[in-house]
Write an enzyme that holds these catalytic residues in place. Structure first.
Site, PDB file in Angstrom:
ATOM      1  N   PHE A 115      50.844 -47.536   1.781  1.00 42.80           N
ATOM      2  CA  PHE A 115      50.801 -47.100   3.176  1.00 42.80           C
ATOM      3  C   PHE A 115      50.235 -45.681   3.216  1.00 42.80           C
ATOM      4  O   PHE A 115      50.659 -44.824   2.441  1.00 42.80           O
ATOM      5  CB  PHE A 115      52.215 -47.147   3.750  1.00 42.80           C
ATOM      6  CG  PHE A 115      52.273 -46.975   5.232  1.00 42.80           C
ATOM      7  CD1 PHE A 115      51.983 -48.027   6.084  1.00 42.80           C
ATOM      8  CD2 PHE A 115      52.621 -45.758   5.782  1.00 42.80           C
ATOM      9  CE1 PHE A 115      52.046 -47.874   7.458  1.00 42.80           C
ATOM     10  CE2 PHE A 115      52.688 -45.590   7.162  1.00 42.80           C
ATOM     11  CZ  PHE A 115      52.400 -46.651   7.998  1.00 42.80           C
ATOM     12  N   ASP A 186      58.591 -47.274  -3.267  1.00 41.09           N
ATOM     13  CA  ASP A 186      58.815 -47.282  -1.834  1.00 41.09           C
ATOM     14  C   ASP A 186      59.208 -48.714  -1.440  1.00 41.09           C
ATOM     15  O   ASP A 186      58.463 -49.664  -1.708  1.00 41.09           O
ATOM     16  CB  ASP A 186      57.536 -46.832  -1.108  1.00 41.09           C
ATOM     17  CG  ASP A 186      57.785 -46.616   0.374  1.00 41.09           C
ATOM     18  OD1 ASP A 186      58.609 -47.357   0.955  1.00 41.09           O
ATOM     19  OD2 ASP A 186      57.147 -45.724   0.962  1.00 41.09           O
ATOM     20  N   TYR A 211      64.195 -49.048   9.871  1.00 43.88           N
ATOM     21  CA  TYR A 211      63.887 -49.624  11.196  1.00 43.88           C
ATOM     22  C   TYR A 211      63.100 -50.926  11.076  1.00 43.88           C
ATOM     23  O   TYR A 211      62.838 -51.577  12.061  1.00 43.88           O
ATOM     24  CB  TYR A 211      63.119 -48.624  12.078  1.00 43.88           C
ATOM     25  CG  TYR A 211      61.962 -47.943  11.399  1.00 43.88           C
ATOM     26  CD1 TYR A 211      60.734 -48.582  11.265  1.00 43.88           C
ATOM     27  CD2 TYR A 211      62.104 -46.661  10.878  1.00 43.88           C
ATOM     28  CE1 TYR A 211      59.681 -47.970  10.625  1.00 43.88           C
ATOM     29  CE2 TYR A 211      61.048 -46.032  10.234  1.00 43.88           C
ATOM     30  CZ  TYR A 211      59.839 -46.691  10.104  1.00 43.88           C
ATOM     31  OH  TYR A 211      58.807 -46.069   9.458  1.00 43.88           O
ATOM     32  N   LYS A 212      62.694 -51.290   9.851  1.00 44.31           N
ATOM     33  CA  LYS A 212      61.942 -52.531   9.670  1.00 44.31           C
ATOM     34  C   LYS A 212      62.941 -53.679   9.482  1.00 44.31           C
ATOM     35  O   LYS A 212      63.621 -54.037  10.435  1.00 44.31           O
ATOM     36  CB  LYS A 212      60.960 -52.367   8.502  1.00 44.31           C
ATOM     37  CG  LYS A 212      59.857 -51.345   8.852  1.00 44.31           C
ATOM     38  CD  LYS A 212      58.941 -50.970   7.714  1.00 44.31           C
ATOM     39  CE  LYS A 212      57.872 -49.968   8.189  1.00 44.31           C
ATOM     40  NZ  LYS A 212      57.214 -49.256   7.090  1.00 44.31           N
ATOM     41  N   ARG A 358      49.229 -59.767  11.436  1.00 40.74           N
ATOM     42  CA  ARG A 358      50.335 -59.738  10.479  1.00 40.74           C
ATOM     43  C   ARG A 358      51.608 -60.269  11.137  1.00 40.74           C
ATOM     44  O   ARG A 358      51.905 -59.942  12.291  1.00 40.74           O
ATOM     45  CB  ARG A 358      50.515 -58.285  10.042  1.00 40.74           C
ATOM     46  CG  ARG A 358      51.529 -58.074   8.966  1.00 40.74           C
ATOM     47  CD  ARG A 358      51.588 -56.616   8.560  1.00 40.74           C
ATOM     48  NE  ARG A 358      52.205 -55.789   9.607  1.00 40.74           N
ATOM     49  CZ  ARG A 358      52.745 -54.596   9.388  1.00 40.74           C
ATOM     50  NH1 ARG A 358      52.704 -54.053   8.188  1.00 40.74           N
ATOM     51  NH2 ARG A 358      53.285 -53.919  10.374  1.00 40.74           N
TER      52      ARG A 358
HETATM   53  C1  LIG Z   1      56.557 -47.919   7.458  1.00 46.48           C
HETATM   54  C2  LIG Z   1      56.148 -47.108   6.289  1.00 46.48           C
HETATM   55  C3  LIG Z   1      56.153 -45.696   6.322  1.00 46.48           C
HETATM   56  C4  LIG Z   1      56.467 -44.950   7.582  1.00 46.48           C
HETATM   57  O1  LIG Z   1      57.019 -43.682   7.316  1.00 46.48           O
HETATM   58  P1  LIG Z   1      57.855 -42.938   8.445  1.00 46.48           P
HETATM   59  O2  LIG Z   1      58.035 -41.566   7.932  1.00 46.48           O
HETATM   60  O3  LIG Z   1      59.133 -43.689   8.618  1.00 46.48           O
HETATM   61  O4  LIG Z   1      57.061 -42.985   9.708  1.00 46.48           O
HETATM   62  C5  LIG Z   1      55.841 -45.009   5.153  1.00 46.48           C
HETATM   63  N1  LIG Z   1      55.535 -45.678   4.008  1.00 46.48           N
HETATM   64  C6  LIG Z   1      55.516 -47.023   3.943  1.00 46.48           C
HETATM   65  C7  LIG Z   1      55.181 -47.699   2.661  1.00 46.48           C
HETATM   66  C8  LIG Z   1      55.797 -47.774   5.077  1.00 46.48           C
HETATM   67  O5  LIG Z   1      55.729 -49.106   5.039  1.00 46.48           O
END
Ligand SMILES: *Cc1c(COP(=O)(O)O)cnc(C)c1O
Length: 399
Positions: A115, A186, A211-212, A358
């Site tokens: 990400f 992660d 939150y996911k 997705r």
């Molecule tokens: C959703 C996601 C994020 C988002 O980071 P936030 O700081 O919560 O906005 C970061 N890394 C990955 C791999 C994600 O899937």
């Protein structure tokens, strides 16, 4: 096999919606509404500042960390909540780089399926440290071969946010250790989606958001895991007062707290933690192996149905369920408009540039009937080109 009819009732679902986006923002648990409302009224309202002691607000990040820990194979006392995932990535990476003995190693290894925020945070940290670190980004399939003696830290996301491709956490961590590197994982698309065994994989650090798949609500606090062997050695980098050994001594110099406590930074978001705490009740008594079995069955069904009814959509995820997280993507040059058309019909997924639509599959509240109904609507949109309308091509701020 688990009875998911029970857990389905725990969530609010708007009428006419088939929600295939729990991988991005989980739906609202009824219990969260009650818990937050009660906290506001009885605790914030009546206790005021006494809530920090009398309602145990101060220890919530650790207590809830243990609840999350149970879902990711982390022993009690190794996970703490706070901040957002991007910040926890930064903290884990800074701590890990510090712990690498061979300071001549310069490579932070990640992959192009990570990400972007994780990569951006690494870039920012590299600039701040100014010690010549480089971020090496290889294709996901090339990660294993790229783990060599130049690598200080591997920083990987287990499940690719766009394709759902699953890395072998145990094997890649073992390879990192074999060459003398540390491994950060992660778990943004893993926690609550698939069984994770951080202790068994001997991960050094792990981070993730809630939150996911954990349904903690928009902007819910993130978590960080530190392996027990590093817990009292890691320098937390973001040395805030609540990670201090004795915050209320108000010392003028920083001394890290015991173990995982040092990864706390500032005042925890109590209202958000209360919503998350209530959301985690849905996982009580749930075996992640049952979730995994059902999730693979739902994803397989979706792939089969879409390929049968929508020949112009190309699978963008691994076909083999054991190599995939709990999400499925399909590729089409008009993906954005197709997703907008789907959303207008109540089937909510999302779009990830450049061409992926997705869909997340979450056994707690999605079943085979939802999958079949969603594909029927998608097939109608594809067969009749219903996506080909100007209102579906207007890009919104969030896709
Ligand atoms: C959703 C996601 C994020 C988002 O980071 P936030 O700081 O919560 O906005 C970061 N890394 C990955 C791999 C994600 O899937």
């Amino acid at each position: 096999m688990m009875d998911f009819a029970r857990t389905r009732k725990l969530f609010h679902m708007p009428d006419g919606v088939i929600y295939l986006d729990g991988n991005s923002l989980g739906p609202l648990p009824h219990s969260a509404v009650e818990r937050v409302s009660s906290l506001m009224t009885h605790q914030w309202g009546e206790m005021l500042i006494r809530g920090w002691n009398d309602a145990q607000w101060m220890t919530m990040p650790r207590r809830i960390g243990d609840r999350v820990g149970r879902l990711i194979g982390a022993p009690a006392g190794t996970v703490v909540m706070g901040d957002t995932l991007s910040i926890k990535v930064y903290q884990a990476l800074a701590s890990a780089l510090d712990l690498v003995e061979d300071k001549s190693r310069r490579v932070i290894l990640s992959d192009s399926g990570n990400f972007p925020s994780d990569l951006y945070m690494a870039e920012g940290l590299i600039k701040s440290l100014d010690r010549g670190y480089v971020l090496k980004v290889v294709a996901p399939d090339d990660v294993e071969a790229a783990i060599n003696e130049t690598v200080a830290v591997t920083m990987l996301t287990e499940v690719d946010y766009r394709t759902g491709r699953l890395h072998d956490m145990k094997a890649l961590t073992a390879k990192a250790h074999a060459v003398g590197a540390l491994a950060i994982w992660d778990l943004a698309h893993s926690a609550g989606a698939i069984p994770v065994d951080l202790a068994g994989a001997e991960a050094d650090f792990a981070v993730g958001c809630t939150y996911k798949y954990l349904n903690g609500g928009p902007g819910a606090p993130a978590f960080i895991y530190v392996a027990p062997k590093w817990a009292d050695k890691a320098r937390p980098a973001l040395s805030g007062w609540l990670g201090h050994e004795r915050p209320f001594a108000f010392d003028l110099t920083y001394r890290p707290g015991d173990g995982i406590d040092r990864m706390r930074v500032g005042t925890p978001p109590i209202i958000a933690l209360a919503a998350l705490d209530a959301a985690l009740d849905a996982w009580d008594g749930i075996d992640m192996a049952d979730i995994r079995q059902k999730s693979i069955a739902l994803c397989d069904l979706f792939i089969r149905e879409v390929e049968g009814k929508c020949p112009s959509l190309k699978l963008g995820s691994p076909r083999d369920g054991s190599k995939r997280g709990s999400q499925v993507s399909f590729i089409h040059p008009e993906g954005y408009a197709i997703m907008q058309a789907l959303i207008s019909r109540g089937v909510i997924g999302d779009f990830r540039a450049p061409e992926a639509i997705r869909f997340g599959f979450t056994p707690l509240y999605i079943d085979e009937t939802d999958v079949r109904a969603a594909v029927d609507i998608l097939a109608d949109i594809m067969t009749n080109n219903l996506w080909d309308q100007p209102q579906f091509k207007q890009k919104a701020l969030v896709t």
